[in-house]
Scaffold this motif. Structure first.
Motif: not given
Ligand SMILES: C[S@@+](CC[C@H](N)C(=O)[O-])C[C@H]1O[C@@H](n2cnc3c(N)ncnc32)[C@H](O)[C@@H]1O
Length: 285
Positions: A114-118, A269-270, A102-106
């Motif tokens: 890994i992240d899910y971008q439908p 995450h900082p 679930g990294c998102g933009p990081d």
């Protein structure tokens, strides 16, 4: 096959964790995902149908509404694949095998992110080591005992309880015996405590510094609005985890050593938003 009108079905075979392709009630092959891309595996007996079926399935997937596609991806086993294993192999062998869920933009170099971008192309981008993959289906084919570290930040609360449990169990299986899973989690309890205590400093920081109500009209800048934003996160949060229930869940998932930890600058995450509203759990086999 007879001259009757051709009807194609895609049917789940939950026991085998795969999608069957059925033409006029005859199973002719399966659908699977290779490297995150849909692949047709047509039985040799029906090889003559391959081109037509490829076109048909391609157009079904391309034209289906996002909601239906998302619903399909939610079907257990639909995407059982080797995308993660292949991606791990694509990362340099001398690097640690680290997986960012679930990294998102990081997106981190040297990690499998890994992240899910439908709606975006599923699959692995070697240049960024980013895998577009829906983790509701569990890990994407990572081998048992092959991972040194899992990291996630503000991700597990986006899964239903049963999906989160499934993923935790799979993380445990995929971890090496000396590996660890690190969870940076939203501190819901801190938010609830501040709400009940009517903690004005907490409210002011959230609203003035983190601007978490800027999207709301002025009449909706109240404590309950702040709590709603934190807890529901634009209606994407599905479950509340605190150190207590998460530790027990991780224990049930097979982790034997679960501890609270402090912020770790080299991993967590900082952003000040994350730092102000997080707790950290480390789980080891
Ligand atoms: C709050 S964001 C956290 C992003 C980043 N880790 C951070 O701390 O800023 C939650 C992330 O989980 C991802 N996510 C939600 N459901 C997911 C799923 N089923 N599979 C993979 N990623 C998912 C979202 O796309 C989003 O990037």
């Amino acid at each position: 096959m007879s001259n009757e009108p051709v009807r194609v079905w895609m049917a789940m075979d939950p026991e085998q964790g795969r999608m069957l392709l059925v033409v006029n009630r005859v199973p002719v092959g399966t659908l699977s995902s290779v490297g995150g891309q849909i692949a047709l595996n047509i039985d040799p007996e029906y090889a003559g149908l391959r081109d037509d079926l490829t076109k048909y399935c391609g157009s079904v997937f391309a034209n289906m509404p996002d909601t239906l596609r998302a619903a399909l991806y939610e079907a257990p086993g639909f995407m059982t694949n080797t995308a993660g294993r292949d991606a791990m192999e694509a990362l340099a062998a001398d690097r640690k095998r680290r997986v960012h869920l679930g990294c998102g933009p990081d997106v981190r170099p040297g990690w499998l992110n890994i992240d899910y971008q439908p709606g975006a192309a599923l699959g692995y981008n070697t240049a960024t080591s980013f895998l577009n993959y829906d983790l509701r289906q569990g890990l994407p084919g990572l081998e048992d005992g092959s991972v040194d570290m899992f990291f996630s930040s503000h991700f597990f609360e986006h899964l239903r309880h049963e999906e989160a449990m499934n993923l935790m169990q799979q993380c445990r299986r995929a971890l090496r015996d000396d590996g660890m899973a690190r969870f940076q989690m939203p501190d819901f309890k801190g938010t609830f405590r501040a709400y009940v205590d009517d903690d004005q400093a907490f409210f002011d920081t959230a609203v003035s510094t983190h601007k978490i109500l800027d999207h709301m009209p002025a009449y909706a800048h109240n404590y309950a609005d702040l709590v709603s934003r934190s807890v529901y996160e634009f209606y994407t949060h599905k479950y509340i985890w605190d150190p207590d229930n998460l530790s027990k869940a991780l224990g049930a998932a097979g982790f034997s050593d679960v501890k609270l930890d402090a912020y770790a600058a080299d991993l967590d995450h900082p952003s000040s938003l994350r730092r102000d509203y997080s707790y950290y759990l480390v789980a080891r086999p």
